[in-house]
Design a protein around this motif. Sequence first.
Motif, PDB file in Angstrom:
ATOM      1  N   TRP A   2     -10.601  -5.987  -1.399  1.00  0.00           N
ATOM      2  CA  TRP A   2      -9.540  -6.049  -2.253  1.00  0.00           C
ATOM      3  C   TRP A   2      -9.293  -7.415  -2.144  1.00  0.00           C
ATOM      4  N   CYS A  18      -2.695  -1.906  -3.596  1.00  0.00           N
ATOM      5  CA  CYS A  18      -4.149  -2.311  -2.626  1.00  0.00           C
ATOM      6  C   CYS A  18      -3.843   0.023  -2.912  1.00  0.00           C
ATOM      7  N   ARG A  19      -4.958   0.563  -2.552  1.00  0.00           N
ATOM      8  CA  ARG A  19      -5.515   1.798  -2.979  1.00  0.00           C
ATOM      9  C   ARG A  19      -5.038   2.043  -1.397  1.00  0.00           C
ATOM     10  N   VAL A  41       0.828  -1.312  -0.191  1.00  0.00           N
ATOM     11  CA  VAL A  41      -0.283   0.009  -0.046  1.00  0.00           C
ATOM     12  C   VAL A  41       0.763   1.093   0.037  1.00  0.00           C
ATOM     13  N   LYS A  47       0.917   6.900   0.755  1.00  0.00           N
ATOM     14  CA  LYS A  47      -0.002   8.254   0.809  1.00  0.00           C
ATOM     15  C   LYS A  47      -0.433   9.052   1.392  1.00  0.00           C
TER      16      LYS A  47
END
Length: 305
Positions: A117, A74-75, A26, A29
């Motif tokens: 996911w 995975c976002r 992941v 962010k």
Amino acid sequence: MSAQKVTNAAKTAISKSKIYKKVMMVPPKHFDVIHKGLNAHMKLSEPVDKVKAMKQWESLRTTFNNLGLETEICRPVPGLVDMVFSANSALVLNNKALIAKMAAEPRRAESEHFANWFRERGFEVEELEKIGKVHMFCEGNAEFSPTYDLSSYFYGFGQRTSESAYELVLDFFGLNKSDVFKVRLIDDRFYHLDVSLAPLSLGHVIFYPGAFEADSVKRIYDALGGRDKAIELTLEEALQFSCNCVSFISGEGEAVVVAPKFSDRLRNILQELGYKCVEIDYDQFLLSGGAVRCSVVDIAQQRDP
């Protein structure tokens, strides 16, 4: 032991190695350190350099890809600052995923996203939140570590994972008690199994004995058939998160260990055994008490019946 014998032994081990063929990661962010006391290493006093953290994570992923370890993404979700530590997402084996239930309350919202996911990719999914008891926790593959050929597993408990979840894990994956060795963690600095013990791709295991109760240390040796395959770390090495490594067979057929830090002693031991040591600067994630193996979940383990 002659070089030829080592080579032959390594070739045999490489052919049997089944760990870390493909991992899920992941991107960081939204990564930050904002929760107090989730583990003994978290440093709220030192701000995360988010640009540096992203570069370090991208360097890790690039290193994996260049060495032949496949990665899937995975976002990340806004507000879920620890989602980068995907090792806690689920226990995964044979295309089945048992979604974690976190003892750390601020992380529990991650589970829904990880469950989606895995479902989208065709995994058989169950959620511990739905099948376990109210105060039953299991924090994913961070507490469920195989030997290199998947013949045995270690189930860590005592800090953030409940001993009582052990039976559910066995039932869901169709494993026998003789296959899965329970090991109790007793030092809050070593809050997960994946910061205390690591399987290596030629059949060895590195671990810090002080993280475990005495009976559990004996179980580790029992699972390995003795001490020959065990590499004991010092406290200093363990606190450098050397156990939080990822070991796999590269696309070139090399046995690789990727870690945030190797002492000279550990590097020499591993190189003598035939491993290529790759060190990755991951200091921004250490501010949250996580490192290399915390950032991946092995999603391609296929264990023979």
